[in-house]
Design an enzyme around this catalytic site. Structure first.
Site, short mmCIF file in Angstrom:
data_model
loop_
_atom_site.label_atom_id
_atom_site.label_comp_id
_atom_site.label_asym_id
_atom_site.label_seq_id
_atom_site.Cartn_x
_atom_site.Cartn_y
_atom_site.Cartn_z
N ASP A 134 0.65 3.53 2.41
CA ASP A 134 0.43 4.09 3.73
C ASP A 134 -0.74 5.09 3.62
OD1 ASP A 134 1.31 3.74 6.40
OD2 ASP A 134 2.17 5.74 6.38
N ASP A 137 0.85 -1.19 0.00
CA ASP A 137 0.00 0.00 0.00
C ASP A 137 0.89 1.24 0.00
OD1 ASP A 137 0.35 0.97 3.03
OD2 ASP A 137 0.13 -1.21 3.04
#
Length: 284
Positions: free
Chosen positions: A210, A208
């Site tokens: 974040d 991802d």
């Protein structure tokens, strides 16, 4: 000596291990996260442990790091390949990319970072938290393995406490420092591996961005989906790293405790000496 592998259960299940056996162990530091899976891969002895347990029962904070590292040492491991899921702090390091970091910034606050204490003080050098020789070998394996992921070598892994993800302010702060990825499991594993005189390096898989990215919120489903997609690439890297491991591999980590024990042997309590005999007996 054997090669240790720490990561998710999907790794060893996908590797073509031979002569596989499960080995139940106990340590002076409690029970490891699971039985050891011992086998051979491309003619080399390997020992596997799932960091969080077979069903992901342990949080990043309460995983039995000391027992895990001790169990690998006791099994004859002298180098450890670790795998980690991480969030990216860089636009050009997208989900499903791989990074082999060379540095760690420790933001944890609730974990025990040493095997020692209880009347024995050890000041361990940790300037290069990942063994340079093993890190370079792992990065070469990541580049040559058969997978489609983008690979980068070197960068800083900032380790947070968890199990919650970062706030936006924290994520932006990490980016301002120029750090590359954020995760929850590098510490204290890397420190304990150094104390156990094990060469240690990791390959991380980005799951991802974040939360620093505009309109981006990390969700467990996103992390799980990308972690599953990363698994094939990471498995290929681990297998390639084991297959190509040099017979004459050498590491400075194998003598890391030399000159680090600050307490005279006669002053160390007998109970403490017995508990760390496997780790430090040669220096006491």
């Amino acid at each position: 000596m054997s090669i240790g592998i720490i990561g998710g259960s999907g790794i060893y299940e996908a590797l073509p291990l031979e002569d596989v056996e499960k080995r139940s162990v106990t340590t002076p530091f409690g029970e490891p996260s699971d039985d050891l899976t011992v086998g051979t891969l491309h003619g080399k002895d390997v020992v596997f442990l799932p960091r969080h347990g077979p069903d992901h029962q342990h949080t990043p904070t309460n995983a039995p790091y000391k027992a895990n590292v001790y169990a690998l040492k006791d099994a004859g491991v002298d180098r450890v390949i670790s795998t980690n899921a991480v969030g990216s702090l860089r636009e050009d390091l997208p989900p499903r990319a791989l990074l082999v970091p060379d540095q760690i910034f420790d933001r944890t606050s609730q974990r025990e970072h040493t095997f020692f204490g209880d009347g024995m003080v050890v000041h361990m050098g940790f300037a290069d938290p990942y063994d340079p020789a093993l890190k370079s070998h792992l990065a070469d394996a990541a580049e040559s393995a058969d997978h489609d992921a983008t690979v980068e070598e070197d960068g800083t892994y900032v380790c947070i406490e968890g199990p919650q993800y970062s706030t936006r302010a924290e994520s932006e702060f990490y980016r301002e420092q120029g750090w590359d990825v954020v995760g929850m499991t590098a510490i204290p594993e890397a420190k304990l591996a150094r104390e156990a005189e094990l060469a240690y390096a990791t390959v991380t898989g980005v799951t991802d961005y974040d939360v620093w990215k505009a309109d981006n919120e990390v969700t467990l489903q996103e992390v799980l989906d990308n972690a599953a997609a990363n698994q094939e690439s990471i498995n290929a890297v681990v297998e390639e790293a084991v297959r190509t491991m040099p017979e004459d591999f050498e590491s400075d980590a194998w003598s890391a405790l030399e000159g680090t024990v600050n307490t005279p042997t006669e002053a160390i309590p007998e109970e403490t000496r017995e508990r760390v005999e496997l780790l430090a007996g040669d220096y006491l």
